[in-house]
Design an enzyme around this catalytic site. Structure first.
Site, PDB file in Angstrom:
ATOM      1  N   GLY A  13       0.826  -1.200   0.000  1.00  0.00           N
ATOM      2  CA  GLY A  13       0.000   0.000   0.000  1.00  0.00           C
ATOM      3  C   GLY A  13       0.861   1.251   0.000  1.00  0.00           C
ATOM      4  CB  VAL A  16      -0.397  10.084   1.615  1.00  0.00           C
ATOM      5  CG1 VAL A  16      -0.678  10.833   0.324  1.00  0.00           C
ATOM      6  CG2 VAL A  16      -1.690   9.727   2.327  1.00  0.00           C
ATOM      7  N   PRO A 124     -10.248   0.932   9.993  1.00  0.00           N
ATOM      8  CG  PRO A 124     -12.137   0.002  11.037  1.00  0.00           C
ATOM      9  CD  PRO A 124     -11.584   0.369   9.694  1.00  0.00           C
ATOM     10  CB  VAL A 125      -5.523   0.522  13.024  1.00  0.00           C
ATOM     11  CG1 VAL A 125      -5.669   1.135  14.412  1.00  0.00           C
ATOM     12  CG2 VAL A 125      -4.254  -0.312  12.932  1.00  0.00           C
ATOM     13  CB  SER A 152       0.363   7.747  22.847  1.00  0.00           C
ATOM     14  OG  SER A 152      -0.593   6.759  23.215  1.00  0.00           O
ATOM     15  CG  HIS A 178      -6.162   4.930  15.671  1.00  0.00           C
ATOM     16  ND1 HIS A 178      -5.615   6.109  16.113  1.00  0.00           N
ATOM     17  CD2 HIS A 178      -6.125   4.977  14.311  1.00  0.00           C
ATOM     18  CE1 HIS A 178      -5.261   6.850  15.067  1.00  0.00           C
ATOM     19  NE2 HIS A 178      -5.565   6.187  13.967  1.00  0.00           N
ATOM     20  CB  THR A 231      -3.088  12.247   9.419  1.00  0.00           C
ATOM     21  OG1 THR A 231      -3.380  10.858   9.618  1.00  0.00           O
ATOM     22  CG2 THR A 231      -4.335  13.054   9.709  1.00  0.00           C
TER      23      THR A 231
END
Length: 324
Positions: A13, A16, A124-125, A152, A178, A231
């Site tokens: 993958g 970005v 969603p990780v 964090s 997350h 991000t």
């Protein structure tokens, strides 16, 4: 697994986030070989050509565009593939689309005979990391998600700014999903060996201001996405840090998405928590002594993740892997 003679990372993958991660690996000279796999081979070839131009200034990393066959002898497979989060979209809304993508990728990787560590960054990780472990059949300690490592870091930056302290000296983690149900484990944090709550209250921050910082951390991704579309620098650097802990067998405590088997009273779920990371993946989960507010928040977050996992895997045709 990784040896001093050869350390190989395969990135799947090259969007970005993947591209920024590849740059971080090259910039830090973490591996001897980096292979990039992408749906568009032209992009991965272009990125490999671009990245190799950085190696005379960093470290002699061999970088190339590759195929799934390159996964066979890799130490780490880092998966950044998947649909991206759009402005106004929560990470959990990505679940069905990305579960289908993840199933295809994992089956391709496992079919090569790969026996290293899966490192997951796609969202969603927590749910995708759970799915990768179930689909691959790998031991849970060999499947790691980026989890709340980025969140964090965001919290430490926010507190560091407020108190004019180096964020590296602020030791506090965001836990659980997350995403929107995550929370700050303030009761377990420290600054300079002093309990975080004692330090911040003595230096002008109130509990209400801390809760506001927690909320700002939860929303920071939305702010960045609304301004620039995605991000990537923060999460890419967090992924590189996890990669380093694995390849160099560092026994480092990092806030990752880890499999719980009774910790915090939860079982058969992945969520963000500190864990010791070494060459074999997750050596152990570090269970923090949460206060009542934080324990309630963790239970709520785990419930959100379970419900979304069940719905998403059912709709994606992965029901046979659920709670396997």
């Amino acid at each position: 697994m990784a040896t001093e003679e050869h350390q190989k990372v395969v990135l799947i993958g090259d969007g970005v986030v993947g591209s920024a991660y590849a740059f971080s690996v090259i910039q830090q000279g973490l591996a001897e070989e980096l292979v990039i796999i992408n749906k568009s081979n032209e992009r991965s070839v272009g990125d490999a050509l671009d990245l190799e131009d950085a190696t005379p200034f960093t470290a002699p990393v061999k970088v190339k565009a590759g195929s799934y066959q390159d996964c066979k002898d890799a130490d780490i497979i880092t998966i950044c593939a998947g649909a991206a989060q759009k402005p106004g979209e929560t990470r959990l809304k990505l679940v069905e689309r990305n579960l289908k993508i993840m199933k295809e990728i994992v089956q391709e990787v496992v079919n090569t005979g790969f026996n290293g560590i899966f490192l997951i960054a796609a969202n969603p990780v927590d749910i995708l990391t759970y799915a990768v472990q179930k689909i691959s059949g790998f031991p849970a300690h060999k499947v790691i998600g980026s989890g709340t490592s980025l969140d964090s870091a965001r919290l430490r930056v926010a507190i560091g700014k407020k108190l004019a302290i180096d964020p590296r000296d602020v030791h506090v983690d965001m836990l659980a999903e997350h995403g929107d149900s995550e929370f700050a484990a303030y009761s377990c944090g420290t600054i300079g060996g002093t309990p975080l709550m004692d330090y911040v209250l003595a230096n002008g921050l109130t509990k209400q201001e801390l809760l506001k910082l927690e909320e700002e951390v939860r929303n920071k991704a939305y702010e960045i996405i609304n301004r620039k579309g995605a991000t990537y620098y923060g999460v890419a650097t967090a992924l590189a840090r996890i990669t380093k802990a694995i390849l160099y067998d560092q026994n480092t405590v990092l806030p990752v998405s880890a499999y719980l088997d009774g910790e915090y009273g939860e079982k058969d779920i992945y969520l963000g928590t500190p864990a010791v990371i070494d060459k074999d993946g997750i050596q152990k989960v570090v269970e923090l002594p949460l206060d009542s507010r934080e324990q309630e928040a963790l239970i709520n977050s785990a419930s959100v993740l379970r419900e979304t996992t069940a719905n998403g895997m059912t709709k994606a045709g992965l029901l046979n892997y659920l709670w396997k």
